[in-house]
Design an enzyme around this catalytic site. Structure first.
Site, PDB file in Angstrom:
ATOM      1  N   ASP A  11      46.459  44.917 -10.259  1.00  0.00           N
ATOM      2  CA  ASP A  11      45.000  44.698 -10.287  1.00  0.00           C
ATOM      3  C   ASP A  11      44.537  43.240 -10.232  1.00  0.00           C
ATOM      4  OD1 ASP A  11      45.289  47.390 -10.646  1.00  0.00           O
ATOM      5  OD2 ASP A  11      44.160  47.524 -12.511  1.00  0.00           O
ATOM      6  N   LYS A  97      44.123  53.400  -8.179  1.00  0.00           N
ATOM      7  CA  LYS A  97      43.976  54.206  -9.391  1.00  0.00           C
ATOM      8  C   LYS A  97      42.548  54.116  -9.915  1.00  0.00           C
ATOM      9  CE  LYS A  97      45.479  50.504 -12.331  1.00  0.00           C
ATOM     10  NZ  LYS A  97      44.132  50.141 -12.750  1.00  0.00           N
ATOM     11  N   CYS A 141      45.816  47.493 -18.165  1.00  0.00           N
ATOM     12  CA  CYS A 141      46.651  48.097 -17.118  1.00  0.00           C
ATOM     13  C   CYS A 141      48.090  47.617 -17.139  1.00  0.00           C
ATOM     14  CB  CYS A 141      46.010  47.891 -15.754  1.00  0.00           C
ATOM     15  SG  CYS A 141      44.547  48.920 -15.593  1.00  0.00           S
TER      16      CYS A 141
HETATM   17  C1  VGL Z   1      41.436  47.428 -16.321  1.00  0.00           C
HETATM   18  C2  VGL Z   1      39.729  47.562 -17.822  1.00  0.00           C
HETATM   19  C3  VGL Z   1      39.083  48.487 -17.030  1.00  0.00           C
HETATM   20  C4  VGL Z   1      42.730  46.786 -15.924  1.00  0.00           C
HETATM   21  C5  VGL Z   1      40.830  48.367 -15.516  1.00  0.00           C
HETATM   22  O1  VGL Z   1      43.062  46.771 -14.706  1.00  0.00           O
HETATM   23  O2  VGL Z   1      43.425  46.268 -16.836  1.00  0.00           O
HETATM   24  N1  VGL Z   1      40.888  47.038 -17.477  1.00  0.00           N
HETATM   25  N2  VGL Z   1      39.648  48.889 -15.886  1.00  0.00           N
END
Ligand code: VGL
Ligand code: ZN
Length: 194
Positions: A11, A97, A141
């Site tokens: 991410d 995801k 994540c």
């Molecule tokens: C994430 C918060 C909300 C991440 C994703 O990728 O860590 N954190 N959505």
């Protein structure tokens, strides 16, 4: 034979970097380090995965619909794009995801590629045994992906020079790192693998 390794970049998207909708403090600082890991894995012809948080407009993940997060990483928007300086190679395997409108999913083990193959399945098909995990965010994540990887029987190396956390509560990232290590992740940095 040496364990078959793969790199997982979690991410590293605009919305998680400074200026983004859910900015991780200094989230962009890991990009040059990640580029070095990418070079090493490319040179050794090892698989490289890059995941993206990939949300629909309405999801229970967002505050407006009962969740905890501001709107971020909406599919096909600039916020969901990779950081522009991240040098993703063309052979990278992209994982998506967070598409479920009803629930949160933080782990890349809940992600799939464009064909709908899940991460676990792809790793099994490759024969990958050891994961090198880095990216954003340490306390979400990255943490859930590392813990799932260990649960599923993979060796996991946490790339501590290429992760950053949200720290909704101060200390969350430190706690997350301790937990990952306690469950069996090995802390690793560029220096130790070059
Ligand atoms: C994430 C918060 C909300 C991440 C994703 O990728 O860590 N954190 N959505
Ligand atoms: Zn999200």
């Amino acid at each position: 034979m040496k364990l078959k390794k793969a790199l997982l970049i979690v991410d590293v998207q605009n919305d998680f970097c400074p200026g983004g909708a859910l900015a991780v403090p200094q989230g962009d600082k890991i990009v040059p380090v990640l580029n070095k890991y990418i070079k090493i894995f490319s040179r050794n012809k090892l698989p490289i995965f890059a995941s993206r948080d990939w949300h629909p407009v309405r999801t229970a993940h967002f505050k407006d619909f009962g969740g905890v997060w501001p709107v971020h990483c909406i599919q096909n928007t600039n916020g969901a794009a990779f950081h522009p300086k991240l040098k993703i190679p063309k052979q990278a395997i992209f994982l998506y995801k967070g598409m479920d409108p009803e629930k949160d999913s933080y782990s890349v083990f809940q992600a799939e590629d464009l064909r709908g193959l899940n991460f676990f399945k792809i790793l099994k098909l490759q024969g990958t045994k050891e994961l090198y995990i880095a990216g954003l965010a340490t306390d979400y994540c990255v943490k859930f992906s590392v813990l799932d990887g260990l649960k599923q029987g993979f060796k996991v190396r946490l790339l501590t020079d290429a992760i950053k956390g949200v720290d909704l509560k101060p200390g969350d990232s430190e706690k997350a790192i301790k937990e990952m290590v306690k469950r069996g992740a090995k802390k690793t940095t560029l220096k130790s693998i070059k």
